[in-house]
Design a protein around this motif. Structure first.
Motif, PDB file in Angstrom:
ATOM      1  N   MET B 127      61.829   6.300  20.758  1.00 15.18           N
ATOM      2  CA  MET B 127      61.742   5.442  21.949  1.00 15.18           C
ATOM      3  C   MET B 127      62.575   4.176  21.749  1.00 15.18           C
ATOM      4  O   MET B 127      63.285   3.734  22.647  1.00 15.18           O
ATOM      5  N   ALA B 128      62.472   3.587  20.552  1.00 11.68           N
ATOM      6  CA  ALA B 128      63.232   2.362  20.274  1.00 11.68           C
ATOM      7  C   ALA B 128      64.724   2.627  20.388  1.00 11.68           C
ATOM      8  O   ALA B 128      65.477   1.841  20.962  1.00 11.68           O
ATOM      9  N   TYR B 129      65.148   3.795  19.859  1.00 11.74           N
ATOM     10  CA  TYR B 129      66.567   4.137  19.854  1.00 11.74           C
ATOM     11  C   TYR B 129      67.106   4.244  21.273  1.00 11.74           C
ATOM     12  O   TYR B 129      68.166   3.703  21.602  1.00 11.74           O
ATOM     13  N   PHE B 130      66.335   4.915  22.148  1.00 15.86           N
ATOM     14  CA  PHE B 130      66.834   5.153  23.502  1.00 15.86           C
ATOM     15  C   PHE B 130      66.572   3.991  24.451  1.00 15.86           C
ATOM     16  O   PHE B 130      67.046   3.990  25.568  1.00 15.86           O
ATOM     17  N   MET B 139      64.051   0.133  14.839  1.00 16.06           N
ATOM     18  CA  MET B 139      63.455   1.455  15.023  1.00 16.06           C
ATOM     19  C   MET B 139      62.226   1.629  14.139  1.00 16.06           C
ATOM     20  O   MET B 139      61.180   2.089  14.588  1.00 16.06           O
ATOM     21  N   VAL B 140      62.382   1.229  12.870  1.00 13.10           N
ATOM     22  CA  VAL B 140      61.262   1.386  11.935  1.00 13.10           C
ATOM     23  C   VAL B 140      60.110   0.455  12.336  1.00 13.10           C
ATOM     24  O   VAL B 140      58.939   0.826  12.259  1.00 13.10           O
ATOM     25  N   THR B 141      60.457  -0.761  12.814  1.00 12.67           N
ATOM     26  CA  THR B 141      59.414  -1.706  13.211  1.00 12.67           C
ATOM     27  C   THR B 141      58.586  -1.149  14.357  1.00 12.67           C
ATOM     28  O   THR B 141      57.352  -1.154  14.319  1.00 12.67           O
ATOM     29  N   ILE B 142      59.276  -0.634  15.381  1.00 11.48           N
ATOM     30  CA  ILE B 142      58.562  -0.081  16.541  1.00 11.48           C
ATOM     31  C   ILE B 142      57.775   1.158  16.122  1.00 11.48           C
ATOM     32  O   ILE B 142      56.608   1.339  16.507  1.00 11.48           O
ATOM     33  N   GLY B 143      58.399   1.995  15.298  1.00 11.59           N
ATOM     34  CA  GLY B 143      57.733   3.222  14.831  1.00 11.59           C
ATOM     35  C   GLY B 143      56.464   2.901  14.074  1.00 11.59           C
ATOM     36  O   GLY B 143      55.394   3.464  14.338  1.00 11.59           O
ATOM     37  N   ALA B 144      56.571   1.950  13.138  1.00 11.08           N
ATOM     38  CA  ALA B 144      55.412   1.590  12.330  1.00 11.08           C
ATOM     39  C   ALA B 144      54.352   0.914  13.186  1.00 11.08           C
ATOM     40  O   ALA B 144      53.153   1.115  12.992  1.00 11.08           O
ATOM     41  N   GLY B 145      54.791   0.129  14.173  1.00 14.62           N
ATOM     42  CA  GLY B 145      53.842  -0.519  15.077  1.00 14.62           C
ATOM     43  C   GLY B 145      53.050   0.506  15.862  1.00 14.62           C
ATOM     44  O   GLY B 145      51.829   0.422  15.980  1.00 14.62           O
ATOM     45  N   GLY B 146      53.756   1.512  16.383  1.00 11.00           N
ATOM     46  CA  GLY B 146      53.089   2.582  17.115  1.00 11.00           C
ATOM     47  C   GLY B 146      52.105   3.309  16.225  1.00 11.00           C
ATOM     48  O   GLY B 146      50.966   3.570  16.617  1.00 11.00           O
ATOM     49  N   LEU B 147      52.544   3.562  15.009  1.00 10.26           N
ATOM     50  CA  LEU B 147      51.701   4.258  14.032  1.00 10.26           C
ATOM     51  C   LEU B 147      50.427   3.473  13.763  1.00 10.26           C
ATOM     52  O   LEU B 147      49.328   4.010  13.802  1.00 10.26           O
TER      53      LEU B 147
END
Lengths: 124, 163
Positions: B127-130, B139-147
């Motif tokens: 999602m962050a990428y697009f 990307m990793v920040t948003i991914g980890a936040g979602g996680l």
């Protein structure tokens, strides 16, 4: 004494965070890697051992249970100090990532449930 | 005027204790609201939402980045909601997990745990990428936040439900 439980919790926390920091140094990341996870693992193992072997009595357990009950209030306090103004500016992404993340996780439930077979009743 | 100063000094100097009182009050009010909805919306959800509204008010009135804690009077909330208390309380939630029950979940439990972590992380990154944050750090920040915020609470609840 309630303090014994709090002390056990604090010891698990400190040892876990130290391990997480050391692990971070080892893998070359300037952050705590898995510290809270290590701490939780220690607490599960030690509290189970303590309850089974009798050295963690009800009063000591209440010291840990208190902090467990404080989790939600602390999350409320945490939510009240977030930078919401900035978060709303990046809003669509945050909301999108949240919603899709939850949706995908839910989509996995039937797939995983199929593998679990006879364990289904226990989950219910 | 003097009396106001004396009282606000007490609040500032005893920030953490004041924040216990304040958060307790917010919780009381929001759980009452939850009861009005006949429990359809859980009290904790309303309380967290109320916290976010307060954070927004704190942010726009001061221009600070720490939400409600940007207002000096409420700086104590920053300590209660800060990293130390948060992690300490999170660790304490592991208490009560019964090893025998965890073992019963077996391989399926482990697989579901890993899938949940991986899927929400990957979704966040994609999602962050697009959506305009194509660099690795974002990307990793948003991914980890979602996680952390989608997956974490669900697993905690899930574990409790199974136990």
């Amino acid at each position: 004494m309630a303090i014994y439980g709090v002390a056990l919790l604090a010891a698990c926390y400190i040892v876990g965070i130290v391990l997480g920091d050391l692990f971070g140094v080892a893998v070359g990341v300037k952050a705590n890697v898995g510290g809270v996870g290590f701490a939780m693992l220690f607490l599960i193992l030690l509290s189970n051992h303590g309850i089974d072997h009798g050295w963690l009595d009800k009063k000591a357990q209440s010291g840990i249970a208190f902090w467990s009950a404080m989790y939600i209030p602390i999350v409320v306090a945490m939510s009240s100090i977030q930078n919401v103004v900035a978060a709303l500016k990046g809003g669509p992404l945050a909301i999108g990532a949240g919603l899709v993340g939850v949706a995908v996780a839910f989509a996995f439930i039937p797939i995983i449930a199929r593998f679990s077979g006879d364990e289904k009743e226990e989950v219910k | 005027m003097d009396i106001f100063k004396v009282i606000s000094n007490v609040f500032v100097q005893n920030g953490l204790v004041f924040s216990f009182m304040l958060i307790g009050l917010i919780t009381l009010i929001t759980y009452r609201i939850s009861a009005l909805t006949k429990g359809k919306i859980h009290g904790s959800a309303i309380a967290i939402f109320a916290g976010l509204i307060l954070a927004y008010i704190g942010g726009i009135t001061t221009g600070g980045s720490k939400g409600l804690a940007s207002i000096p009077l409420f700086a104590g909330v920053g300590m209660m909601g800060g990293g130390m208390f948060r992690d300490f309380a999170i660790v304490s939630t592991a208490f009560g997990a019964d090893l025998r029950e965890i073992k019963k979940c077996g391989v399926v439990g482990v697989v579901s745990l890993l899938l949940g972590i991986l899927s929400s992380f990957v979704v966040g990154c994609v999602m962050a990428y697009f959506m305009g944050y194509p660099d690795v750090v974002s990307m990793v920040t948003i991914g980890a936040g979602g996680l952390y915020l989608c997956c974490g609470p669900c697993y905690r609840c899930g574990t409790w439900c199974i136990i």
